[in-house]
Every structure is written in structure tokens, then in C-alpha cells.
Design a protein around this motif. Sequence first.
Motif, PDB file in Angstrom:
ATOM      1  N   UNK A 178      21.743  23.448   5.450  1.00  0.00           N
ATOM      2  CA  UNK A 178      20.608  24.541   5.317  1.00  0.00           C
ATOM      3  C   UNK A 178      20.432  24.974   3.575  1.00  0.00           C
ATOM      4  N   UNK A 179      19.558  24.703   3.348  1.00  0.00           N
ATOM      5  CA  UNK A 179      19.577  24.721   1.570  1.00  0.00           C
ATOM      6  C   UNK A 179      18.611  25.614   1.258  1.00  0.00           C
ATOM      7  N   UNK A 180      19.021  26.883   0.577  1.00  0.00           N
ATOM      8  CA  UNK A 180      18.122  27.916   0.305  1.00  0.00           C
ATOM      9  C   UNK A 180      17.340  27.390  -1.132  1.00  0.00           C
ATOM     10  N   UNK A 264      24.868  28.794  -2.452  1.00  0.00           N
ATOM     11  CA  UNK A 264      24.585  29.306  -1.109  1.00  0.00           C
ATOM     12  C   UNK A 264      24.223  28.483  -0.104  1.00  0.00           C
ATOM     13  N   UNK A 265      24.309  27.062   0.073  1.00  0.00           N
ATOM     14  CA  UNK A 265      23.725  26.266   0.787  1.00  0.00           C
ATOM     15  C   UNK A 265      24.963  26.541   2.119  1.00  0.00           C
ATOM     16  N   UNK A 266      24.560  26.351   3.443  1.00  0.00           N
ATOM     17  CA  UNK A 266      25.278  26.286   4.679  1.00  0.00           C
ATOM     18  C   UNK A 266      25.514  25.074   5.186  1.00  0.00           C
ATOM     19  N   UNK A 267      26.845  24.546   5.587  1.00  0.00           N
ATOM     20  CA  UNK A 267      27.048  23.209   5.887  1.00  0.00           C
ATOM     21  C   UNK A 267      27.315  23.218   7.398  1.00  0.00           C
ATOM     22  N   UNK A 282      19.151  25.921  14.057  1.00  0.00           N
ATOM     23  CA  UNK A 282      18.769  26.135  12.714  1.00  0.00           C
ATOM     24  C   UNK A 282      17.275  26.490  12.777  1.00  0.00           C
ATOM     25  N   UNK A 283      16.428  25.798  13.374  1.00  0.00           N
ATOM     26  CA  UNK A 283      15.152  25.990  13.363  1.00  0.00           C
ATOM     27  C   UNK A 283      14.855  27.495  13.835  1.00  0.00           C
ATOM     28  N   UNK A 284      15.558  27.907  15.056  1.00  0.00           N
ATOM     29  CA  UNK A 284      15.445  29.168  15.503  1.00  0.00           C
ATOM     30  C   UNK A 284      15.937  30.346  14.345  1.00  0.00           C
ATOM     31  N   UNK A 285      16.598  30.044  13.485  1.00  0.00           N
ATOM     32  CA  UNK A 285      17.243  30.955  12.382  1.00  0.00           C
ATOM     33  C   UNK A 285      16.417  31.083  11.141  1.00  0.00           C
ATOM     34  N   UNK A 286      16.041  29.661  10.743  1.00  0.00           N
ATOM     35  CA  UNK A 286      15.163  29.788   9.628  1.00  0.00           C
ATOM     36  C   UNK A 286      13.691  29.072   9.475  1.00  0.00           C
ATOM     37  N   UNK A 287      13.509  28.669  10.923  1.00  0.00           N
ATOM     38  CA  UNK A 287      12.425  27.729  10.902  1.00  0.00           C
ATOM     39  C   UNK A 287      11.057  28.561  10.520  1.00  0.00           C
ATOM     40  N   UNK A 288      10.257  27.825   9.649  1.00  0.00           N
ATOM     41  CA  UNK A 288       9.193  28.690   9.089  1.00  0.00           C
ATOM     42  C   UNK A 288       9.349  29.399   7.815  1.00  0.00           C
ATOM     43  N   UNK A 291      12.012  29.834   2.280  1.00  0.00           N
ATOM     44  CA  UNK A 291      12.892  30.033   1.468  1.00  0.00           C
ATOM     45  C   UNK A 291      14.180  29.198   1.826  1.00  0.00           C
ATOM     46  N   UNK A 292      14.063  28.401   2.861  1.00  0.00           N
ATOM     47  CA  UNK A 292      15.183  27.422   3.514  1.00  0.00           C
ATOM     48  C   UNK A 292      14.533  26.178   4.085  1.00  0.00           C
TER      49      UNK A 292
END
Length: 309
Positions: A178-180, A264-267, A282-288, A291-292
Amino acid sequence: MQLGADHVRVRVPATSANLGPGFDALGLALALHDVLDVRALASDDVVVDVEGEGAGEVPGDESHLVVRALRAALDVAGAPQTGLHLTCVNRVPHGRGLGSSAAAVVAGIVAARALVADPSVLDDDVALGLAPALEGPAENAAPAGLGGATVAWESGTPGAGARAVRLDVHPDLRATVLVPSARLATSRARGVLPAQVPHADAAFNAGRSALLVEALTRRPDLLLDATDDRLHQGYRAGVMPTTSELVRALRARGLAATVSGAGPTVLVLSAAERLDEVAGVADELVGGSADWSVRRLDVDTRGVVAERL
């Protein structure tokens, strides 16, 4: 030592360091690559063309990190310095904890290896010994050079520098990142770490690091426990609060999430069969979110490769 080629191409992978508990020691090569063409010139000119990450930002002269690493390696090999035309197609994000600086250093050293008449003078041990002076601890340079997962350490022999061993990762191991859009300087992430930590936390991380070797190579089902950390991620939460919250939320769902390198990337490490589950969370947390971005990546098992053209 003379040059044996005047045009080489290098492909070098992204990397993720620490993997949770293995601070400044463990790293993993990821199948996302920078590709560089290096030409030796008869003149003293240095030309650097960059496409992709860092275009218009990184230096276009002698101060470019690949050029500095290449020149340092030529000096070690006893080879003549030369003018250079460097063409970089960069896909590894900069300032996100995916080893872009290590990729540049390793690419420069291995480009020099491919240019000189006797590449053995810049073998893997020599290359790894060179890298920390240019890039810092070898936990990123080691997997970039060797591929797979690696354990790096400072040799106890004076002047011997860094050493590393390669681990053959389990064939089902996969990575999701998950790359910001935001960057974070490694110096800032390191600046918040304390000079001392509780003995219990150090002991905890020693055990989890040992377990992580087993999880990476033979038991991916142990990844959640094996990636737990008390040594650095908590201290860094204040400079990357969204990253820290994402790691917490993913781990609460049973997924082996860590901060990638200095962030700040999440692996997220998982078995292949859980990739859809990881993607759903991941889609639930940052989908749409603009910024990610979320990417699935295989493990790169080859490390840096070079060819003479």
C-alpha cells in the motif's frame, strides 16, 4: 584494470527492509524494477536522463547516486574513470520505503562490474562491502543484489564491512504494498528512534526475527506472529500516523502487515491463496483514496542482473 565493455544494461529490484522485527537486518526483493542503460563516453561528459520516478528531481550530473556508486566501484576495481551517459527508467517509488536509494547504489556498482574487463573483482561480497558507505545499513542493498530474502550484518572483522546470506523464500510467498502519495525521508524516520530500548522488547524482537526466517522459508502460516515488532514501528507512528493505523487495522484482521523499511509504505506478506483476502481488506481501508495505491508483487528471486550490449 581496463574496461571490457562500453554499453551495459542493469535491472534492479525494489526491496522492503526490516519486515517487522528484523530491524536493519532482514530484507526482501520485490518484483518491481528500475532499468538503467550505461554507456561509457570518450569525453568527460556526464549525461543523466531519467524517465518515471524522480524525473525532473534527481541530479543530472556527477552527484547522481548511480554515478557516484559506479565511480566508487571503478576505483575499487582499479579501472579508469570515463564519461558516462546514463538512461534510467525508474519504477521504484522514491521516499516511500521501497529501497530506491539502495537500488541506485547496487545498480551503479553492478554497472561498473559489467563494464570492467574482469567482473570478478567486483563480486557480490565486494559489492555489498561498498554499498553501506553510499547508502547506509545493508538491509536493502543485500536483497537488491542477491534476490529473495536476505539477512545482513556487519562483520566482526575490522574493515570487512557488511555481509549477507540469501534465504530461499517459500514459493507461495507474495507481497502486497500500500503505497502513499506522500514521501517520508529516512533521516526523519530514524530521528525519532530512541537511543535505548527496554531489554524485554529487544528479546521479543530477537525471537520474532528468528521465527520470521522460518515463516519466510517454510511456514507462511506463521507470518502474522513472525512479523510482530516492538523495536521501531511504534516509535515511528507519530511521523506516519496513517501508515501506523493501516498496519494496526490490517493486523487486527489477521494479516501480516508491517511498515516497509522506514515507511511510509505498508507491506503485507501472505501466502498466494490469501491475496484476494488482502486485496479486499486493503480496498476496504484505502479503496477510492487518491492518496494510496495498492499493488500485488511477487518476490524477486534473482536480484540485480546486468548484461553487456
